[in-house]
Motif scaffolding. Structure first.
Motif, PDB file in Angstrom:
ATOM      1  N   ASP A   1       0.823  -1.200   0.000  1.00  0.00           N
ATOM      2  CA  ASP A   1       0.000   0.000   0.000  1.00  0.00           C
ATOM      3  C   ASP A   1       0.865   1.261   0.000  1.00  0.00           C
ATOM      4  OD1 ASP A   1      -2.564   0.937  -0.110  1.00  0.00           O
ATOM      5  OD2 ASP A   1      -2.623   1.363   2.050  1.00  0.00           O
ATOM      6  N   GLU A   2       1.947   1.218   0.758  1.00  0.00           N
ATOM      7  CA  GLU A   2       2.832   2.392   0.813  1.00  0.00           C
ATOM      8  C   GLU A   2       3.571   2.594  -0.515  1.00  0.00           C
ATOM      9  OE1 GLU A   2       5.856   2.224   3.866  1.00  0.00           O
ATOM     10  OE2 GLU A   2       6.954   3.876   2.898  1.00  0.00           O
ATOM     11  N   HIS A   3       4.080   1.491  -1.100  1.00  0.00           N
ATOM     12  CA  HIS A   3       4.961   1.633  -2.271  1.00  0.00           C
ATOM     13  C   HIS A   3       4.213   1.588  -3.600  1.00  0.00           C
ATOM     14  CE1 HIS A   3       8.761   1.789  -0.139  1.00  0.00           C
ATOM     15  NE2 HIS A   3       8.240   0.909   0.700  1.00  0.00           N
ATOM     16  N   ARG A   4       3.040   0.997  -3.644  1.00  0.00           N
ATOM     17  CA  ARG A   4       2.212   0.919  -4.845  1.00  0.00           C
ATOM     18  C   ARG A   4       3.027   0.638  -6.114  1.00  0.00           C
ATOM     19  NH1 ARG A   4      -2.292   1.574  -2.752  1.00  0.00           N
ATOM     20  NH2 ARG A   4      -3.358   1.258  -4.721  1.00  0.00           N
ATOM     21  N   PRO A   5       3.622  -0.578  -6.176  1.00  0.00           N
ATOM     22  CA  PRO A   5       4.496  -0.917  -7.308  1.00  0.00           C
ATOM     23  C   PRO A   5       3.720  -1.181  -8.601  1.00  0.00           C
ATOM     24  CG  PRO A   5       4.209  -2.816  -5.875  1.00  0.00           C
ATOM     25  CD  PRO A   5       3.537  -1.664  -5.181  1.00  0.00           C
ATOM     26  N   ASP A   6       4.417  -1.032  -9.734  1.00  0.00           N
ATOM     27  CA  ASP A   6       3.855  -1.450 -11.025  1.00  0.00           C
ATOM     28  C   ASP A   6       3.936  -2.960 -11.176  1.00  0.00           C
ATOM     29  OD1 ASP A   6       3.332   1.193 -12.311  1.00  0.00           O
ATOM     30  OD2 ASP A   6       5.458   1.423 -11.829  1.00  0.00           O
ATOM     31  N   TRP A   7       4.956  -3.537 -10.544  1.00  0.00           N
ATOM     32  CA  TRP A   7       5.093  -4.999 -10.530  1.00  0.00           C
ATOM     33  C   TRP A   7       5.549  -5.448  -9.154  1.00  0.00           C
ATOM     34  CZ3 TRP A   7       3.357  -8.294 -13.959  1.00  0.00           C
ATOM     35  CH2 TRP A   7       3.279  -7.945 -15.318  1.00  0.00           C
ATOM     36  N   VAL A   8       4.923  -6.499  -8.649  1.00  0.00           N
ATOM     37  CA  VAL A   8       5.504  -7.245  -7.526  1.00  0.00           C
ATOM     38  C   VAL A   8       6.222  -8.432  -8.157  1.00  0.00           C
ATOM     39  CG1 VAL A   8       5.026  -8.704  -5.518  1.00  0.00           C
ATOM     40  CG2 VAL A   8       3.738  -6.568  -5.871  1.00  0.00           C
ATOM     41  N   LEU A   9       7.493  -8.609  -7.800  1.00  0.00           N
ATOM     42  CA  LEU A   9       8.263  -9.731  -8.338  1.00  0.00           C
ATOM     43  C   LEU A   9       8.495 -10.749  -7.225  1.00  0.00           C
ATOM     44  CD1 LEU A   9       9.720 -10.882 -10.811  1.00  0.00           C
ATOM     45  CD2 LEU A   9      11.742  -9.569 -10.166  1.00  0.00           C
ATOM     46  N   ALA A  10       7.979 -11.959  -7.425  1.00  0.00           N
ATOM     47  CA  ALA A  10       8.157 -13.059  -6.459  1.00  0.00           C
ATOM     48  C   ALA A  10       9.157 -14.045  -7.057  1.00  0.00           C
ATOM     49  CB  ALA A  10       6.823 -13.748  -6.197  1.00  0.00           C
ATOM     50  N   TYR A  11      10.006 -14.602  -6.193  1.00  0.00           N
ATOM     51  CA  TYR A  11      11.145 -15.415  -6.652  1.00  0.00           C
ATOM     52  C   TYR A  11      11.021 -16.861  -6.179  1.00  0.00           C
ATOM     53  CZ  TYR A  11      13.641 -10.928  -7.245  1.00  0.00           C
ATOM     54  OH  TYR A  11      14.024  -9.670  -7.617  1.00  0.00           O
ATOM     55  N   GLY A  12      11.097 -17.812  -7.117  1.00  0.00           N
ATOM     56  CA  GLY A  12      11.282 -19.213  -6.743  1.00  0.00           C
ATOM     57  C   GLY A  12      10.071 -19.838  -6.076  1.00  0.00           C
ATOM     58  N   ASP A  13      10.287 -20.508  -4.955  1.00  0.00           N
ATOM     59  CA  ASP A  13       9.241 -21.404  -4.429  1.00  0.00           C
ATOM     60  C   ASP A  13       9.202 -21.508  -2.910  1.00  0.00           C
ATOM     61  OD1 ASP A  13      11.533 -22.811  -3.861  1.00  0.00           O
ATOM     62  OD2 ASP A  13      11.261 -24.300  -5.435  1.00  0.00           O
ATOM     63  N   THR A  14       9.608 -20.488  -2.214  1.00  0.00           N
ATOM     64  CA  THR A  14       9.602 -20.579  -0.747  1.00  0.00           C
ATOM     65  C   THR A  14       8.284 -20.041  -0.178  1.00  0.00           C
ATOM     66  OG1 THR A  14      10.447 -18.394  -0.235  1.00  0.00           O
ATOM     67  CG2 THR A  14      12.084 -20.060  -0.823  1.00  0.00           C
ATOM     68  N   ASN A  15       8.170 -20.112   1.142  1.00  0.00           N
ATOM     69  CA  ASN A  15       6.977 -19.542   1.779  1.00  0.00           C
ATOM     70  C   ASN A  15       6.895 -18.032   1.540  1.00  0.00           C
ATOM     71  OD1 ASN A  15       6.259 -22.055   2.678  1.00  0.00           O
ATOM     72  ND2 ASN A  15       7.157 -21.802   4.719  1.00  0.00           N
ATOM     73  N   SER A  16       8.044 -17.376   1.423  1.00  0.00           N
ATOM     74  CA  SER A  16       8.040 -15.934   1.112  1.00  0.00           C
ATOM     75  C   SER A  16       7.434 -15.679  -0.268  1.00  0.00           C
ATOM     76  CB  SER A  16       9.475 -15.379   1.144  1.00  0.00           C
ATOM     77  OG  SER A  16      10.022 -15.506   2.432  1.00  0.00           O
ATOM     78  N   THR A  17       7.691 -16.599  -1.204  1.00  0.00           N
ATOM     79  CA  THR A  17       7.154 -16.469  -2.569  1.00  0.00           C
ATOM     80  C   THR A  17       5.626 -16.519  -2.545  1.00  0.00           C
ATOM     81  OG1 THR A  17       9.041 -17.840  -3.236  1.00  0.00           O
ATOM     82  CG2 THR A  17       7.355 -17.426  -4.904  1.00  0.00           C
ATOM     83  N   LEU A  18       5.111 -17.528  -1.882  1.00  0.00           N
ATOM     84  CA  LEU A  18       3.649 -17.716  -1.850  1.00  0.00           C
ATOM     85  C   LEU A  18       2.962 -16.536  -1.165  1.00  0.00           C
ATOM     86  CD1 LEU A  18       1.150 -19.439  -2.388  1.00  0.00           C
ATOM     87  CD2 LEU A  18       1.547 -20.557  -0.192  1.00  0.00           C
ATOM     88  N   ALA A  19       3.540 -16.082  -0.058  1.00  0.00           N
ATOM     89  CA  ALA A  19       2.933 -14.950   0.658  1.00  0.00           C
ATOM     90  C   ALA A  19       2.922 -13.701  -0.222  1.00  0.00           C
ATOM     91  CB  ALA A  19       3.704 -14.684   1.953  1.00  0.00           C
ATOM     92  N   ALA A  20       4.013 -13.465  -0.933  1.00  0.00           N
ATOM     93  CA  ALA A  20       4.074 -12.289  -1.816  1.00  0.00           C
ATOM     94  C   ALA A  20       3.007 -12.396  -2.899  1.00  0.00           C
ATOM     95  CB  ALA A  20       5.463 -12.186  -2.452  1.00  0.00           C
ATOM     96  N   ALA A  21       2.841 -13.604  -3.434  1.00  0.00           N
ATOM     97  CA  ALA A  21       1.869 -13.794  -4.519  1.00  0.00           C
ATOM     98  C   ALA A  21       0.450 -13.517  -4.029  1.00  0.00           C
ATOM     99  CB  ALA A  21       1.974 -15.225  -5.047  1.00  0.00           C
ATOM    100  N   VAL A  22       0.111 -14.075  -2.895  1.00  0.00           N
ATOM    101  CA  VAL A  22      -1.264 -13.903  -2.390  1.00  0.00           C
ATOM    102  C   VAL A  22      -1.517 -12.434  -2.037  1.00  0.00           C
ATOM    103  CG1 VAL A  22      -2.899 -14.592  -0.595  1.00  0.00           C
ATOM    104  CG2 VAL A  22      -1.374 -16.297  -1.597  1.00  0.00           C
ATOM    105  N   ALA A  23      -0.553 -11.815  -1.396  1.00  0.00           N
ATOM    106  CA  ALA A  23      -0.724 -10.395  -1.025  1.00  0.00           C
ATOM    107  C   ALA A  23      -0.914  -9.536  -2.273  1.00  0.00           C
ATOM    108  CB  ALA A  23       0.486  -9.921  -0.217  1.00  0.00           C
ATOM    109  N   ALA A  24      -0.114  -9.800  -3.306  1.00  0.00           N
ATOM    110  CA  ALA A  24      -0.179  -8.964  -4.519  1.00  0.00           C
ATOM    111  C   ALA A  24      -1.521  -9.102  -5.220  1.00  0.00           C
ATOM    112  CB  ALA A  24       0.957  -9.346  -5.473  1.00  0.00           C
ATOM    113  N   VAL A  25      -1.966 -10.347  -5.427  1.00  0.00           N
ATOM    114  CA  VAL A  25      -3.209 -10.505  -6.191  1.00  0.00           C
ATOM    115  C   VAL A  25      -4.420 -10.012  -5.406  1.00  0.00           C
ATOM    116  CG1 VAL A  25      -2.362 -12.309  -7.724  1.00  0.00           C
ATOM    117  CG2 VAL A  25      -3.462 -12.959  -5.599  1.00  0.00           C
ATOM    118  N   LYS A  26      -4.393 -10.167  -4.089  1.00  0.00           N
ATOM    119  CA  LYS A  26      -5.519  -9.672  -3.276  1.00  0.00           C
ATOM    120  C   LYS A  26      -5.623  -8.159  -3.337  1.00  0.00           C
ATOM    121  CE  LYS A  26      -6.902 -13.461  -0.947  1.00  0.00           C
ATOM    122  NZ  LYS A  26      -8.246 -13.918  -0.711  1.00  0.00           N
TER     123      LYS A  26
END
Ligand code: UD1
Length: 376
Positions: free
Chosen positions: A104-129
């Motif tokens: 919300d603070e940074h309002r990116p044009d792209w969120v880039l998620a890397y690979g396959d860790t728990n950090s990846t999945l969390a970033a993906a869900v947060a971005a699409v929501k």
């Protein structure tokens, strides 16, 4: 025939000259993600792309985190969530909850998620929501092993992503099989970019491990072991260590905190026979150690491929691999039982090859180009 979208000027996702004003936000948290971040951060800076780096704190030991930023010249993270360790749900949920305010603070044009860790999945869900465009780097890798937490992380992230950035033709094929061809681009493997740079810089580098452990060049093996499938069942861990303890040369086990903790918990002695336990290495030292070794034994994804790129024989202690090219070309052998592991490690040298299934070491600039040219 793959219905692939390639990174070339005639494609929908073209590689036209960069334009500015695009804001990229990378979410990383675990050791292999820092390696992938390094060439992306470089390429983003070279292209004048604003790049916000968010470190989730999944890995926090200095040898699993800070040294990668230092040695690979990655700018300090703009945001550090400091979530630390926990069960899958606790860790993934903590990252997910914390990312809302950051996005919300940074309002990116792209969120880039890397690979396959728990950090990846969390970033993906947060971005699409939150309706921020999501790109997944290292998309399309599959082990088809549904017991692996990483398999769920990568499948879910690919299907959430607006853009799947694939490292190989095989990965593009998997994405096409799952109906994702239209949002997939073959960019190559960014770990190859950083590996080639570090390898060239390490050509004449001393290998501190040799002096420290009294080892002769090409007369020892390097090993890593950290996957839950291999570390969490005491009988399984013990049988792997027993196999590694009876080799024809010393084997240096670069022990991830997880394997140290599990061995201590179950009273398993890691330091036996030919095994010498050592702390994890910084990335340039790891590359130098692998180059100086007679072979690699690992359950890591990245290290199998790095061994292949350095043309060092690898034994992978897993029933399957996502990097199938390394096996097809004869440089990687999958081994599960103690007998299979011993036989694979001491096998004859593989046939030399010039094949380059992981690209030419220029993937990161293609990633940035695709992101810039497809930003909404
Ligand atoms: C994670 C990734 C895995 C990746 C690996 C690279 C998931 C599900 N797994 O596995 O895909 O290949 O990183 O290393 O995301 N620990 C420490 N210090 C640290 C970090 C972890 O001591 O800095 C210990 C803790 O006991 C922790 C355990 O290691 O519980 C596991 O850490 P975790 O991040 O959950 O998974 P990894 O096994 O590192």
């Amino acid at each position: 025939m793959l219905p692939s979208t390639r990174c070339d000027p005639s494609s929908a996702w073209n590689c036209a000259p960069y334009h500015r004003g695009v804001k990229l936000l990378s979410v990383v948290g675990a050791r292999p993600q820092f390696v992938k971040l390094a060439p992306i951060a470089n390429a983003a800076a070279a292209a004048g792309v604003e790049h916000v780096i968010v470190h989730t704190g999944q890995h926090y030991d200095p040898m699993l985190s800070d040294v990668f930023f230092r040695d690979l010249g990655i700018p300090d993270p703009d945001v550090h969530l400091g979530v630390g360790s926990g069960s899958h749900g606790v860790q993934t949920g903590a990252i997910l909850g914390a990312l809302d305010a950051v996005f919300d603070e940074h309002r990116p044009d792209w969120v880039l998620a890397y690979g396959d860790t728990n950090s990846t999945l969390a970033a993906a869900v947060a971005a699409v929501k939150m309706h921020f465009p999501l790109a997944h780097l290292e998309a399309g890798l599959r082990s088809f092993n549904r017991r692996m937490p990483e398999e769920h992380n990568r499948v879910l992230t690919d299907h959430a992503a607006d853009l799947c950035l694939a490292p190989t033709e095989v990965a593009m094929g998997h994405l096409a099989d799952e109906g994702l061809a239209q949002r997939s681009v073959l960019v190559g493997d960014v770990m190859t970019d950083v590996l080639y740079q570090v390898r060239d810089a390490a050509a004449d580098r001393e290998v501190p491990l040799l002096g420290e452990l009294g080892l002769a060049r090409h007369e020892f093996y390097v090993a890593t072991l950290h996957r839950a499938e291999n570390t969490d069942d005491p009988a399984r861990l013990d049988s792997i260590v027993e196999a590694l303890a009876g080799l024809d040369r010393p084997l240096v086990l670069l022990a991830h905190p997880r394997v140290v903790a599990k061995a201590a918990e179950h009273g398993i002695d890691l330091n036996r026979g030919t095994v010498r336990v050592h702390a994890p290495l910084a990335y340039p030292d790891l590359v130098a150690a692998v180059l100086a070794s007679a072979g690699v034994v690992t359950d890591s994804g990245g290290l199998q491929k790095e061994a292949f790129l350095l043309r060092v024989p690898c034994t992978t202690v897993r029933p399957e691999t996502e990097w199938v090219e390394t096996v097809a070309l004869g440089w990687n052998v999958l081994a599960q039982t103690a007998d299979e592991i011993r036989a694979a490690v001491t096998r004859p040298a593989p046939v030399p090859t010039d094949e380059a299934p992981y690209g030419d070491g220029d993937a990161a600039s293609r990633v940035i180009s695709v992101l810039v040219n497809s930003a909404r």
